[in-house]
Design a protein around this motif. Structure first.
Motif, mmCIF file in Angstrom:
data_model
loop_
_atom_site.group_PDB
_atom_site.id
_atom_site.type_symbol
_atom_site.label_atom_id
_atom_site.label_comp_id
_atom_site.label_asym_id
_atom_site.label_seq_id
_atom_site.Cartn_x
_atom_site.Cartn_y
_atom_site.Cartn_z
ATOM 1 N N TYR A 237 0.812 -1.218 0.000
ATOM 2 C CA TYR A 237 0.000 0.000 0.000
ATOM 3 C C TYR A 237 0.849 1.274 0.000
ATOM 4 N N GLY A 238 2.163 1.123 -0.113
ATOM 5 C CA GLY A 238 3.039 2.279 -0.262
ATOM 6 C C GLY A 238 3.604 2.848 1.020
ATOM 7 N N PHE A 239 3.420 2.158 2.138
ATOM 8 C CA PHE A 239 3.977 2.634 3.402
ATOM 9 C C PHE A 239 5.442 2.233 3.503
ATOM 10 N N ASP A 240 6.246 3.058 4.184
ATOM 11 C CA ASP A 240 7.671 2.781 4.345
ATOM 12 C C ASP A 240 8.087 2.989 5.802
ATOM 13 N N ASN A 241 8.073 4.228 6.269
ATOM 14 C CA ASN A 241 8.379 4.560 7.658
ATOM 15 C C ASN A 241 7.074 4.951 8.334
ATOM 16 N N ILE A 242 6.718 4.214 9.390
ATOM 17 C CA ILE A 242 5.416 4.417 10.010
ATOM 18 C C ILE A 242 5.508 4.387 11.534
ATOM 19 N N ASP A 243 4.459 4.852 12.164
ATOM 20 C CA ASP A 243 4.167 4.616 13.569
ATOM 21 C C ASP A 243 2.863 3.826 13.572
ATOM 22 N N ILE A 244 2.672 3.004 14.574
ATOM 23 C CA ILE A 244 1.413 2.286 14.726
ATOM 24 C C ILE A 244 0.826 2.650 16.077
ATOM 25 N N PHE A 245 -0.391 3.154 16.054
ATOM 26 C CA PHE A 245 -1.113 3.556 17.245
ATOM 27 C C PHE A 245 -2.114 2.455 17.562
ATOM 28 N N LEU A 246 -1.899 1.733 18.669
ATOM 29 C CA LEU A 246 -2.738 0.606 19.054
ATOM 30 C C LEU A 246 -3.715 1.010 20.159
ATOM 31 N N ILE A 247 -4.965 0.634 19.991
ATOM 32 C CA ILE A 247 -5.995 0.840 21.011
ATOM 33 C C ILE A 247 -6.658 -0.512 21.248
ATOM 34 N N ASP A 248 -6.746 -0.921 22.521
ATOM 35 C CA ASP A 248 -7.380 -2.206 22.805
ATOM 36 C C ASP A 248 -8.833 -2.011 23.255
ATOM 37 N N ASP A 249 -9.498 -3.114 23.538
ATOM 38 C CA ASP A 249 -10.913 -3.073 23.932
ATOM 39 C C ASP A 249 -11.154 -2.288 25.213
ATOM 40 N N GLU B 160 -1.270 2.629 22.989
ATOM 41 C CA GLU B 160 0.173 2.415 22.888
ATOM 42 C C GLU B 160 0.608 2.822 21.485
ATOM 43 N N THR B 161 1.726 3.513 21.403
ATOM 44 C CA THR B 161 2.272 3.861 20.098
ATOM 45 C C THR B 161 3.616 3.155 19.919
ATOM 46 N N VAL B 162 3.736 2.446 18.820
ATOM 47 C CA VAL B 162 5.009 1.835 18.435
ATOM 48 C C VAL B 162 5.539 2.726 17.328
ATOM 49 N N SER B 163 6.600 3.452 17.640
ATOM 50 C CA SER B 163 7.043 4.496 16.717
ATOM 51 C C SER B 163 8.296 4.112 15.946
ATOM 52 N N ASN B 164 8.485 4.854 14.878
ATOM 53 C CA ASN B 164 9.703 4.789 14.073
ATOM 54 C C ASN B 164 9.975 3.387 13.518
ATOM 55 N N ILE B 165 8.976 2.807 12.868
ATOM 56 C CA ILE B 165 9.127 1.485 12.256
ATOM 57 C C ILE B 165 9.512 1.679 10.799
#
Length: 83
Positions: free
Chosen positions: A10-22, A27-32
């Protein structure tokens, strides 16, 4: 297809992932850097079989089950933040 491969498609390269649970824990996993990570599911404690992709939306995300050692599995929603 692995989460990393789907994101690259989908064209992503450098990302952060913002996780939200139930329970609304965040939680943010940054600089991936997707070209450098080998197993993104393992890094995020995700069950690969449980991932559902919604990457073609304006705000791309995925849903999955997170399995942290010594804890009950929990559903999470992971928003893809590109920079």
């Amino acid at each position: 297809m692995e989460l990393k491969d789907r994101l690259l498609t989908y064209g992503f390269d450098n990302i952060d992932i913002f996780l939200i649970d139930d329970d609304k824990n965040q939680e943010t996993v940054s600089n991936i850097s997707l070209h450098k990570v080998t197993d993104l599911e393992y890094k995020l404690y995700l069950d690969p079989e449980s991932i559902e992709y919604h990457l073609d939306h304006e705000d791309p995300y995925f849903t999955a089950t997170k399995q942290v050692p010594d804890k009950e599995p929990i559903s999470v929603k992971g928003f893809i933040l590109e920079w």
